[in-house]
Motif scaffolding. Structure first.
Motif, PDB file in Angstrom:
ATOM      1  N   ILE A 138      -0.565   4.014  -5.947  1.00 27.52           N
ATOM      2  CA  ILE A 138      -0.831   4.384  -4.548  1.00 27.52           C
ATOM      3  C   ILE A 138      -1.369   5.810  -4.470  1.00 27.52           C
ATOM      4  N   GLU A 139      -0.781   6.699  -5.238  1.00 29.75           N
ATOM      5  CA  GLU A 139      -1.231   8.093  -5.268  1.00 29.75           C
ATOM      6  C   GLU A 139      -2.691   8.194  -5.691  1.00 29.75           C
ATOM      7  N   LYS A 140      -3.087   7.424  -6.704  1.00 27.22           N
ATOM      8  CA  LYS A 140      -4.473   7.459  -7.177  1.00 27.22           C
ATOM      9  C   LYS A 140      -5.415   6.853  -6.135  1.00 27.22           C
ATOM     10  N   GLN A 141      -4.995   5.768  -5.478  1.00 31.79           N
ATOM     11  CA  GLN A 141      -5.824   5.163  -4.441  1.00 31.79           C
ATOM     12  C   GLN A 141      -6.065   6.161  -3.306  1.00 31.79           C
ATOM     13  N   LYS A 142      -5.037   6.851  -2.908  1.00 31.86           N
ATOM     14  CA  LYS A 142      -5.173   7.833  -1.822  1.00 31.86           C
ATOM     15  C   LYS A 142      -6.026   9.025  -2.241  1.00 31.86           C
ATOM     16  N   ALA A 143      -6.117   9.260  -3.548  1.00 31.37           N
ATOM     17  CA  ALA A 143      -6.937  10.361  -4.057  1.00 31.37           C
ATOM     18  C   ALA A 143      -8.402   9.970  -4.213  1.00 31.37           C
TER      19      ALA A 143
END
Length: 464
Positions: A138-143
Motif C-alpha cells: 500500500i505504501e508503494k502504491q501511494k508513492a
C-alpha cells in the motif's frame, strides 16, 4: 486472524471438485527416445541481446560432461522439444531458505521499487506477516508505484474480504483467481478446481522471486535446524521451504507469465507501467522459466520426468506433497535399478493428512526397488526442489502430484550448471542430516491403522 491450518482449503477443493466431476484427464506419456528423435541439435538460448546464434548457444553449452553426469546440452534440447520454452542466459540466481530470509529479501525489493510491482500468490493471510506485507505494498502504491496482485480464491478462502478491500481502496489493482462463488464467475466459466498455485513477485521487471513460499504467519519462523533455537512445542515448529531471487533477462519471462494469467481472468487492462525495461546481463546462470496450467502442455511435468529418465548419477528430491503418478514412480525405480542414487526427502508431519497418507501409499514399492526415503524431522516441509547429477536443478511451486501437474497453474525455474547445483546439493545434504531414513523392514511393520489411512487416501489422489 491467523488461520491455524491452511488445508481445510484442500478438503474444500476436493469436495467442490466432486460437484463438477468430468472425465479424469491423464498425464502425457513422456518418452525420451521419441523426444530425442524430434530434438534439434542446438537448443535455443535467449539473452539480453536477443536469441543467440547456434554457434554461440553451442559454445555456452560446450562443456564436456562426464559419462556419469547429465549431458546438459542434450538435456536442454530434449526439454525445449518437450516444452517449447527456450533457455535464457545471463541471470543471477540466489537460493533462499525458509520464510524469514525470503520475506526480508522480498520486502527489500518491494521497498526499492520505482515503477511497478506484480505479485501472484496462492495464500495471502491476514495475520501479522500478511498485514506487514500488505502495508508495504500500500505504501508503494501511494508513492506512485503501480501494484497489481493476483491471489487465489481458494487459497485465501478463510481470509476476510476486508483485507483485500483495504489494498484495493489504496489503489492496488486486485484479481481473485477463479472465484469460488459462482455468482462472481467471469466469461471464462466456473473453474473452481483449477487453482493458481504460483508464487511470483516481480519488481520493476528487473527482480523476480519464485518458489514455494506463501504470505502467511507460518513462515514467520525458520525450520528449527536453520534457526538458533529449537522449538519448545509443536506450535513453535517452523516451515522448511525454498525460494529463489532472480535478476536478468529471465525476469521478463516471469513477467509474461503474470500478464498472461491476468488476461485469462477477464480482468481490467493492466495500468500502464514500464513492465519490460531493457534487459541487462546480471550473471552467468543459464535457466528456463516454465509456467504450466490446466489444459496446457504439462511443461513442468515433462521437464522433471525427462531429467529423471536421463539421470546418470543422482536424483535428489525434496517434496512437500508427494503423490506421484505411475509414470513418475516407474521412472524413479528405473533410475535406482540402473545405479542412480535416488533419494527423497519427504514430510514426517504435514498440514494435509489426506495428501500425506496418499503419498505414503507408494513407499513400499519405492523402497523395495532401491529408492531411499527420508522424512524430515521437527519442521513442516513445504519445499519443492529437485537436483539431478549435481548440474540440473529446479525450484518452484509444483509438487509431485496430479493436482500440481493437471489442476493447478504452477511456475518452476530450471537452472543448469554445477555452481548452482552444488548449492542445491549442500541444502539437500543438510535436509538429510535432519531427517530419519525409512527402511523397508520398518515400513512393513507399520500399524494396521496407518495402512488403512493410506488405502483410503489413495482413492482421492487424482483430486488432492
Amino acid at each position: 486472524m491467523k488461520r491455524p491450518n491452511h488445508w481445510p482449503n484442500r478438503w474444500l477443493a476436493v469436495i467442490l471438485a466432486g460437484w463438477c466431476l468430468a472425465a479424469c484427464a491423464s498425464l502425457p506419456t513422456v518418452d525420451p527416445d521419441k523426444t530425442k528423435i524430434q530434438a534439434t541439435s542446438a537448443p535455443a538460448v535467449k539473452s539480453a541481446n536477443g536469441t543467440l546464434s547456434e554457434s554461440r548457444a553451442n559454445a555456452l553449452l560446450a562443456k564436456r560432461w562426464s559419462k556419469n553426469t547429465l549431458d546438459l546440452k542434450a538435456q536442454a534440447a530434449l526439454e525445449e522439444t518437450a516444452t517449447g520454452v527456450p533457455l535464457i542466459a545471463g541471470n543471477q540466481v540466489k537460493l533462499l531458505f525458509d520464510g524469514p530470509v525470503t520475506m526480508a529479501e522480498m520486502m527489500k525489493a518491494i521497498a526499492g521499487a520505482k515503477n511497478n510491482i506484480n505479485f501472484e500468490t496462492y495464500i495471502f493471510d491476514e495475520d501479522e506477516l500478511g498485514d506487514k506485507f500488505a502495508d508495504l505494498l500500500i505504501e508503494k502504491q501511494k508513492a506512485g508505484v503501480t501494484v497489481n496482485i493476483i491471489y487465489d480464491s481458494v487459497g485465501t478462502l478463510m481470509v476476510p474480504q476486508a483485507f483485500f478491500d483495504r489494498m484495493k481502496a489504496a489503489g492496488i489493482h486486485m484479481v481473485a483467481f477463479n472465484p469460488v462463488n459462482p455468482a462472481k464467475v467471469r466469461d471464462n466459466g466456473w473453474k473452481v478446481n483449477n487453482r493458481d498455485h504460483r508464487k511470483m513477485l516481480i519488481v520493476d521487471g528487473k527482480i523476480g522471486f519464485t518458489g514455494g513460499i506463501n504470505i502467511s504467519g507460518n513462515y514467520s519462523k525458520s525450520s528449527p535446524f536453520r534457526s538458533k533455537s529449537k522449538p519448545k512445542n509443536k506450535k513453535d515448529v517452523g516451515w522448511r521451504d525454498t525460494h529463489v531471487r532472480i535478476e536478468g533477462p529471465a525476469v521478463q519471462a516471469m513477467q509474461w507469465l503474470f500478464i498472461r494469467h491476468w488476461t485469462t481472468q477477464d480482468a481490467d487492462d493492466l495500468r500502464e507501467a514500464d513492465y519490460f525495461p531493457t534487459p541487462v546481463i546480471a550473471g552467468d546462470k543459464l535457466m528456463r522459466v516454465l509456467g504450466s496450467e490446466p489444459g496446457g502442455r504439462y511443461e513442468i511435468y515433462k521437464a522433471m520426468l525427462l531429467a529423471i529418465q536421463e539421470a546418470k548419477k543422482s536424483i535428489h528430491i525434496t517434496c512437500a506433497y508427494f503423490v506421484p503418478d505411475d509414470q513418475t514412480v516407474d521412472a524413479l525405480i528405473d533410475a535406482a535399478k540402473r545405479g542412480v542414487d535416488v533419494r527423497l526427502v519427504l514430510p514426517s508431519v504435514s498440514d494435509s493428512g489426506l495428501v500425506f497418507n496418499a503419498g505414503r501409499a507408494v513407499y513400499d514399492k519405492l523402497l523395495e526397488n532401491g529408492v531411499k526415503i527420508h522424512e524430515l524431522k521437527l519442521a513442516v516441509l513445504h519445499a519443492k526442489t529437485v537436483v539431478i547429477d549435481g548440474v540440473w536443478s529446479t525450484v518452484g511451486s509444483a509438487n509431485m502430484d496430479r493436482r500440481s501437474f493437471q489442476h493447478n497453474s504452477e511456475v518452476n525455474v530450471i537452472i543448469l550448471g554445477a555452481p548452482f547445483g552444488t548449492e542445491m546439493e549442500n541444502a539437500f545434504r543438510e535436509d538429510l542430516r535432519n531427517s530419519n531414513e525409512v527402511t523397508l523392514q520398518a515400513w512393513r511393520n507399520r500399524p494396521a491403522l496407518t495402512r488403512m489411512k493410506e488405502w483410503a487416501s489413495k482413492w482421492w489422489d487424482y483430486w488432492l
